[in-house]
Design a protein around this motif. Structure first.
Motif, PDB file in Angstrom:
ATOM      1  N   GLU A   1     100.202  62.909  52.944  1.00 21.80           N
ATOM      2  CA  GLU A   1      99.426  63.879  53.713  1.00 21.80           C
ATOM      3  C   GLU A   1      97.989  63.397  53.889  1.00 21.80           C
ATOM      4  OE1 GLU A   1      98.037  67.368  55.679  1.00 21.80           O
ATOM      5  OE2 GLU A   1      99.970  66.346  55.499  1.00 21.80           O
ATOM      6  N   ALA A   2      97.419  62.810  52.814  1.00 22.19           N
ATOM      7  CA  ALA A   2      96.047  62.309  52.887  1.00 22.19           C
ATOM      8  C   ALA A   2      95.935  61.189  53.923  1.00 22.19           C
ATOM      9  CB  ALA A   2      95.611  61.804  51.514  1.00 22.19           C
ATOM     10  N   ARG A   3      96.876  60.274  53.921  1.00 17.72           N
ATOM     11  CA  ARG A   3      96.817  59.156  54.864  1.00 17.72           C
ATOM     12  C   ARG A   3      97.043  59.638  56.305  1.00 17.72           C
ATOM     13  NH1 ARG A   3      97.193  54.005  52.107  1.00 17.72           N
ATOM     14  NH2 ARG A   3      98.321  52.999  53.819  1.00 17.72           N
ATOM     15  N   ARG A   4      97.863  60.658  56.458  1.00 16.43           N
ATOM     16  CA  ARG A   4      98.071  61.209  57.798  1.00 16.43           C
ATOM     17  C   ARG A   4      96.781  61.843  58.304  1.00 16.43           C
ATOM     18  NH1 ARG A   4      98.696  65.767  60.224  1.00 16.43           N
ATOM     19  NH2 ARG A   4      98.569  66.977  58.287  1.00 16.43           N
ATOM     20  N   ARG A   5      96.112  62.614  57.437  1.00 16.81           N
ATOM     21  CA  ARG A   5      94.870  63.273  57.846  1.00 16.81           C
ATOM     22  C   ARG A   5      93.793  62.276  58.240  1.00 16.81           C
ATOM     23  NH1 ARG A   5      93.181  68.396  54.041  1.00 16.81           N
ATOM     24  NH2 ARG A   5      95.182  69.518  54.038  1.00 16.81           N
ATOM     25  N   LEU A   6      93.736  61.170  57.514  1.00 17.89           N
ATOM     26  CA  LEU A   6      92.675  60.198  57.738  1.00 17.89           C
ATOM     27  C   LEU A   6      93.106  59.067  58.668  1.00 17.89           C
ATOM     28  CD1 LEU A   6      91.153  60.010  54.137  1.00 17.89           C
ATOM     29  CD2 LEU A   6      90.451  61.431  56.073  1.00 17.89           C
ATOM     30  N   ARG A   7      94.285  59.196  59.230  1.00 17.72           N
ATOM     31  CA  ARG A   7      94.782  58.267  60.242  1.00 17.72           C
ATOM     32  C   ARG A   7      94.832  56.835  59.730  1.00 17.72           C
ATOM     33  NH1 ARG A   7      91.482  60.712  65.528  1.00 17.72           N
ATOM     34  NH2 ARG A   7      92.366  62.809  65.388  1.00 17.72           N
ATOM     35  N   VAL A   8      95.366  56.680  58.540  1.00 15.07           N
ATOM     36  CA  VAL A   8      95.563  55.353  57.966  1.00 15.07           C
ATOM     37  C   VAL A   8      96.912  54.827  58.446  1.00 15.07           C
ATOM     38  CG1 VAL A   8      95.800  54.032  55.841  1.00 15.07           C
ATOM     39  CG2 VAL A   8      94.198  55.952  55.935  1.00 15.07           C
ATOM     40  N   PRO A   9      96.963  53.657  59.056  1.00 14.08           N
ATOM     41  CA  PRO A   9      98.243  53.096  59.483  1.00 14.08           C
ATOM     42  C   PRO A   9      99.217  52.969  58.323  1.00 14.08           C
ATOM     43  CG  PRO A   9      96.424  51.876  60.447  1.00 14.08           C
ATOM     44  CD  PRO A   9      95.819  52.825  59.457  1.00 14.08           C
TER      45      PRO A   9
ATOM     46  N   LEU B   1      89.535  50.426  56.473  1.00 15.46           N
ATOM     47  CA  LEU B   1      88.388  50.919  55.711  1.00 15.46           C
ATOM     48  C   LEU B   1      88.235  52.425  55.859  1.00 15.46           C
ATOM     49  CD1 LEU B   1      85.766  50.504  54.080  1.00 15.46           C
ATOM     50  CD2 LEU B   1      84.604  50.044  56.258  1.00 15.46           C
ATOM     51  N   LEU B   2      88.068  53.091  54.721  1.00 18.05           N
ATOM     52  CA  LEU B   2      87.706  54.503  54.681  1.00 18.05           C
ATOM     53  C   LEU B   2      86.254  54.585  54.219  1.00 18.05           C
ATOM     54  CD1 LEU B   2      90.889  55.876  52.856  1.00 18.05           C
ATOM     55  CD2 LEU B   2      90.416  55.928  55.306  1.00 18.05           C
ATOM     56  N   LEU B   3      85.371  55.009  55.090  1.00 22.31           N
ATOM     57  CA  LEU B   3      83.935  55.056  54.814  1.00 22.31           C
ATOM     58  C   LEU B   3      83.473  56.505  54.863  1.00 22.31           C
ATOM     59  CD1 LEU B   3      81.156  53.641  54.469  1.00 22.31           C
ATOM     60  CD2 LEU B   3      81.069  53.436  56.964  1.00 22.31           C
ATOM     61  N   ALA B   4      83.031  57.020  53.707  1.00 26.61           N
ATOM     62  CA  ALA B   4      82.676  58.445  53.644  1.00 26.61           C
ATOM     63  C   ALA B   4      81.446  58.648  52.783  1.00 26.61           C
ATOM     64  CB  ALA B   4      83.844  59.246  53.082  1.00 26.61           C
ATOM     65  N   GLY B   5      80.458  59.338  53.342  1.00 22.76           N
ATOM     66  CA  GLY B   5      79.273  59.671  52.569  1.00 22.76           C
ATOM     67  C   GLY B   5      78.088  59.962  53.468  1.00 22.76           C
ATOM     68  N   GLU B   6      77.137  60.697  52.919  1.00 21.93           N
ATOM     69  CA  GLU B   6      75.936  61.040  53.658  1.00 21.93           C
ATOM     70  C   GLU B   6      74.985  59.845  53.688  1.00 21.93           C
ATOM     71  OE1 GLU B   6      73.345  65.007  53.803  1.00 21.93           O
ATOM     72  OE2 GLU B   6      73.108  63.933  51.914  1.00 21.93           O
ATOM     73  N   ALA B   7      74.540  59.486  54.886  1.00 23.46           N
ATOM     74  CA  ALA B   7      73.637  58.350  55.053  1.00 23.46           C
ATOM     75  C   ALA B   7      72.187  58.819  55.035  1.00 23.46           C
ATOM     76  CB  ALA B   7      73.942  57.629  56.361  1.00 23.46           C
ATOM     77  N   TRP B   8      71.351  58.149  54.239  1.00 25.83           N
ATOM     78  CA  TRP B   8      69.943  58.480  54.123  1.00 25.83           C
ATOM     79  C   TRP B   8      69.086  57.447  54.848  1.00 25.83           C
ATOM     80  CZ3 TRP B   8      68.574  60.159  48.413  1.00 25.83           C
ATOM     81  CH2 TRP B   8      69.168  61.400  48.155  1.00 25.83           C
ATOM     82  N   GLY B   9      67.869  57.862  55.157  1.00 18.19           N
ATOM     83  CA  GLY B   9      66.878  56.929  55.662  1.00 18.19           C
ATOM     84  C   GLY B   9      67.182  56.354  57.028  1.00 18.19           C
ATOM     85  N   GLY B  10      67.772  57.139  57.917  1.00 17.42           N
ATOM     86  CA  GLY B  10      68.062  56.646  59.256  1.00 17.42           C
ATOM     87  C   GLY B  10      69.296  55.786  59.361  1.00 17.42           C
TER      88      GLY B  10
ATOM     89  N   ALA C   1      86.945  65.496  48.554  1.00 19.95           N
ATOM     90  CA  ALA C   1      86.920  64.109  48.087  1.00 19.95           C
ATOM     91  C   ALA C   1      88.307  63.646  47.659  1.00 19.95           C
ATOM     92  CB  ALA C   1      85.943  63.968  46.925  1.00 19.95           C
ATOM     93  N   ARG C   2      89.097  64.555  47.125  1.00 19.22           N
ATOM     94  CA  ARG C   2      90.430  64.182  46.639  1.00 19.22           C
ATOM     95  C   ARG C   2      91.301  63.623  47.756  1.00 19.22           C
ATOM     96  NH1 ARG C   2      93.924  69.628  45.891  1.00 19.22           N
ATOM     97  NH2 ARG C   2      93.319  70.703  47.804  1.00 19.22           N
ATOM     98  N   VAL C   3      91.085  64.075  48.982  1.00 18.59           N
ATOM     99  CA  VAL C   3      91.873  63.563  50.103  1.00 18.59           C
ATOM    100  C   VAL C   3      91.579  62.084  50.317  1.00 18.59           C
ATOM    101  CG1 VAL C   3      92.360  63.796  52.568  1.00 18.59           C
ATOM    102  CG2 VAL C   3      91.912  65.841  51.175  1.00 18.59           C
ATOM    103  N   TRP C   4      90.315  61.718  50.264  1.00 15.20           N
ATOM    104  CA  TRP C   4      89.913  60.332  50.501  1.00 15.20           C
ATOM    105  C   TRP C   4      90.427  59.416  49.391  1.00 15.20           C
ATOM    106  CZ3 TRP C   4      87.153  58.770  54.871  1.00 15.20           C
ATOM    107  CH2 TRP C   4      86.748  59.809  55.710  1.00 15.20           C
ATOM    108  N   PHE C   5      90.339  59.873  48.143  1.00 13.09           N
ATOM    109  CA  PHE C   5      90.830  59.049  47.040  1.00 13.09           C
ATOM    110  C   PHE C   5      92.357  58.934  47.069  1.00 13.09           C
ATOM    111  CE2 PHE C   5      86.559  59.650  45.498  1.00 13.09           C
ATOM    112  CZ  PHE C   5      86.310  58.513  44.756  1.00 13.09           C
TER     113      PHE C   5
END
Length: 394
Positions: free
Chosen positions: A183-191, A227-236, A266-270
């Motif tokens: 289910e996690a891979r389906r949500r995040l569109r992982v091949p 690649l699964l890239l997740a997180g808040e970006a700081w500083g522009g 977060a559990r979905v991404w992991f």
């Protein structure tokens, strides 16, 4: 030995709040927690570069926690002082990682309620200027003892406070709540046949997200890495990374969310990931590495700071040169080699069993006993016992 712990917990977000809460729970389970005093407020909005520092799902709301002060509001600190005097701990424990906590930390030491033990997540802020470094030194020089998570940090502490004892205990692995992998891979569109590699957490320049995108971009067209890239970006960095993600060579290779991911998501991404990647240019350690190992995910990590002490090349992950996109690309491609990923995952699971929050609490109380036995310590204006370094489970 009864310890008073002062630091962030529910509802504040981030690895420090999670770690502080877990330490409090472990001390409480041992009957050694005199008090757990937490902030009502941490940072004003104008000071915090993200969208906010609150996430009600980030950590447990412990019954023993008491919100008693605001970090940058000194008029609230007398209440904290009264609470500490009433609870009469044998030692105070304070996590330190940011200059914003320095005024309170220095004040805590000046009260001399009990010797001050610092959990040194970072000896100074990442990318700290002269004022932030000075604030950190002011705190560290007043500590009667230190617990840290890497030998490299212990060495740095020894140069600032050579008379204070130091104990080293890696952050214990703590996996996110389980979630169905398919289910996690389906949500995040992982091949379906892809090896999914997760880069998770706050995105700042020293964490090397640009190096990671360069590495993924350089992979052959038939590479099975996603690649699964997740997180808040700081500083522009958000706008910069968003622009880079539009590169045609990254099309279909990356699932990105450049915003804070609440802990309950977060559990979905992991769950969707096969491995984690930490392409840091510099580091003292990483709570994400602890989460990944706790989820039995191998870690590709730069050879920097505490990461190089926890991630063993070819055992529970792969170690690469910091800032080296070519080296990182080779490591990503290696994950697709037959049998390697399964072997590294077994090593990650074994590494996760080495450390626990119970052993972490035991290390804290042993350090406190050493400090108390040695006298009032630096926080009382006296020299503490000779420095020692231990690393349980290694």
């Amino acid at each position: 030995m009864r310890l008073g712990l002062v630091g962030p917990s529910w509802p504040f977000r981030g690895g420090i709040a999670r770690a502080t809460t877990a330490a409090a729970a472990a001390l409480d389970a041992r009957g050694e927690l005199a008090a757990f005093l937490t902030p009502i407020r941490q940072y004003p909005g104008w000071l915090y570069p993200g969208r906010g520092d609150v996430d009600e799902f980030a950590c447990s709301r412990l019954p023993c926690a008491c919100a008693a002060f605001a970090v940058l509001e000194p008029w609230t600190w007398p209440r904290l002082r009264r609470a500490l005097r009433e609870d009469a701990p044998d030692a105070l424990v304070l996590p330190y990682w940011s200059w914003a906590w320095a005024p309170l930390a220095v004040t805590l030491a000046s009260w001399r309620v009990a010797p001050l033990i610092v959990i040194a997540h970072n000896p100074a802020d990442h990318g700290a200027g002269a004022l932030a470094r000075g604030a950190s030194r002011a705190v560290l020089r007043r500590a009667a003892g230190f617990l840290c998570h890497a030998r490299s940090v212990a060495a740095a502490l020894g140069s600032v406070a050579p008379d204070a004892p130091v104990r080293v205990h890696p952050l214990p692995p703590e996996a996110p709540a389980p979630f169905p992998r398919d289910e996690a891979r389906r949500r995040l569109r992982v091949p379906e046949d892809a090896v999914a590699v997760l880069a998770f957490g706050l995105i700042r320049p020293y964490k090397g997200a640009d190096v990671l995108l360069d590495a993924v971009r350089s992979l052959p067209a038939d590479a099975r890495v996603h690649l699964l890239l997740a997180g808040e970006a700081w500083g522009g960095l958000g706008e910069t990374l968003a622009g880079r993600l539009s590169d045609p060579l990254l099309a279909g290779r990356v699932t990105a969310r450049l915003s804070w991911v609440p802990e309950n998501e977060a559990r979905v991404w992991f769950a969707a990931a096969d491995a984690a990647v930490l392409p840091y240019r510099a580091a003292t350690g990483s709570a994400v590495a602890a989460q990944a190992l706790g989820a039995s995910l191998p870690v590709i990590a730069s050879r920097v700071g505490g990461l190089a002490e926890v991630i063993e090349d070819g055992v529970n992950g792969l170690v690469v040169g910091p800032g080296d996109a070519g080296d990182l690309a080779d490591a990503l491609a290696r994950l697709c080699e037959p049998g390697l990923l399964a072997r590294l995952a077994a090593g990650a699971a074994a590494a996760a069993s080495r450390w626990s929050w119970a052993s972490y609490a035991a290390s804290l109380t042993a350090l406190a006993a050493e400090v108390v036995a040695g006298g009032e310590g630096r926080s009382g204006g006296l020299s503490g016992p000779a420095a020692t370094t231990t690393q349980p489970g290694r």
